[in-house]
Design an enzyme around this catalytic site. Structure first.
Site, PDB file in Angstrom:
ATOM      1  N   CYS A  80      -3.314 -11.225  -3.192  1.00 40.49           N
ATOM      2  CA  CYS A  80      -4.116 -10.065  -3.581  1.00 40.49           C
ATOM      3  C   CYS A  80      -4.276  -9.950  -5.106  1.00 40.49           C
ATOM      4  O   CYS A  80      -5.014 -10.740  -5.684  1.00 40.49           O
ATOM      5  CB  CYS A  80      -3.502  -8.831  -2.954  1.00 40.49           C
ATOM      6  N   HIS A 170      -1.870  -9.884   2.757  1.00 37.81           N
ATOM      7  CA  HIS A 170      -0.445  -9.695   2.414  1.00 37.81           C
ATOM      8  C   HIS A 170       0.493 -10.194   3.522  1.00 37.81           C
ATOM      9  O   HIS A 170       0.939  -9.398   4.345  1.00 37.81           O
ATOM     10  CB  HIS A 170      -0.165  -8.200   2.204  1.00 37.81           C
ATOM     11  N   GLU A 172       3.489 -10.920   3.222  1.00 33.75           N
ATOM     12  CA  GLU A 172       4.849 -10.412   2.997  1.00 33.75           C
ATOM     13  C   GLU A 172       5.093  -9.096   3.736  1.00 33.75           C
ATOM     14  O   GLU A 172       6.227  -8.655   3.873  1.00 33.75           O
ATOM     15  CB  GLU A 172       5.137 -10.273   1.491  1.00 33.75           C
TER      16      GLU A 172
HETATM   17  N1  GLN Z   1      -7.324  -3.849  -5.793  1.00 30.35           N
HETATM   18  C1  GLN Z   1      -6.242  -4.467  -6.480  1.00 30.35           C
HETATM   19  C2  GLN Z   1      -6.679  -5.077  -7.817  1.00 30.35           C
HETATM   20  O1  GLN Z   1      -7.824  -5.176  -8.091  1.00 30.35           O
HETATM   21  C3  GLN Z   1      -5.560  -5.538  -5.633  1.00 30.35           C
HETATM   22  C4  GLN Z   1      -5.004  -4.896  -4.403  1.00 30.35           C
HETATM   23  C5  GLN Z   1      -3.699  -5.461  -3.931  1.00 30.35           C
HETATM   24  O2  GLN Z   1      -3.042  -6.264  -4.606  1.00 30.35           O
HETATM   25  N2  GLN Z   1      -3.259  -4.989  -2.796  1.00 30.35           N
HETATM   26  O3  GLN Z   1      -5.837  -5.425  -8.585  1.00 30.35           O
END
Ligand code: GLN
Length: 188
Positions: A80, A170, A172
């Site tokens: 992410c 995710h 994890e």
């Molecule tokens: N929206 C977040 C960003 O732009 C990422 C979201 C996440 O890591 N769950 O950093």
């Protein structure tokens, strides 16, 4: 036993540590330049807020040494926000960070309303996997040498390139440790 450095300035790093420890790895939290004196075997860039993580990487002096590790080919698992930090380009932001992964990523790509959802999708070499998306980015463009591992609604959500494994979702969160195991298998 592999030692994994987990970026621990902000976000969901503890969940990664729990999963990696359950697979027998030793985790070291990276919070300051001091924590980088001993080089780990691999690196985790967790989810969270990429803009905050980027700012803290700069302020703590961790950016340069971690960038050098990545340039040398240290195995990395990025989820992410971590995917955003690795991306060479962002289609809707100028704040790129390590730029070691030749992909273009869109931040908050699913919008704010529908930003979080769970789905099941096939992951190459692994099989079907429950995937948890939290205000997730997706990958809009990949260089030809990047291996696409998973897609949801036509958008790329997991890639492998050299020693870099990067995911929109995710793994994890939950109990499926197969992607973490795949990452540990990348250790020299
Ligand atoms: N929206 C977040 C960003 O732009 C990422 C979201 C996440 O890591 N769950 O950093």
């Amino acid at each position: 036993m592999a030692t994994i450095g987990v970026l621990a300035v902000q976000g969901a790093f503890i969940e990664h540590e729990k999963m990696l420890s359950s697979l027998g790895a030793e985790c070291v939290e990276l919070r300051s330049a001091e924590d980088l004196k001993k080089k780990p075997d691999g690196l985790v860039l967790p989810g969270g807020e990429s803009t905050v993580q980027r700012k803290l990487l700069m302020e703590t002096g961790m950016y340069k040494p971690i960038k050098a590790w990545l340039d040398e080919g240290m195995p990395v698992l990025a989820t992410c926000a971590g995917l955003i930090l690795l991306a060479k380009d962002l289609s809707n932001d100028t704040r790129t960070c390590f730029r070691t992964l030749p992909v273009t990523v869109r931040r908050n790509a699913y919008g704010r309303q529908l930003g979080s959802f769970i789905t099941e999708a096939e992951v190459r070499h692994i099989g079907p996997m429950r995937q948890n998306f939290i205000r997730a980015p997706y990958i809009e463009k990949v260089s030809p040498e990047v291996e696409v591992l998973s897609k949801t609604n036509g958008h790329v959500t997991a890639v492998h390139y050299k020693n870099q494994l990067a995911l929109s979702f995710h793994p994890e969160v939950g109990h499926d440790a197969r992607l973490h195991q795949a990452f540990l298998n990348m250790m020299p």
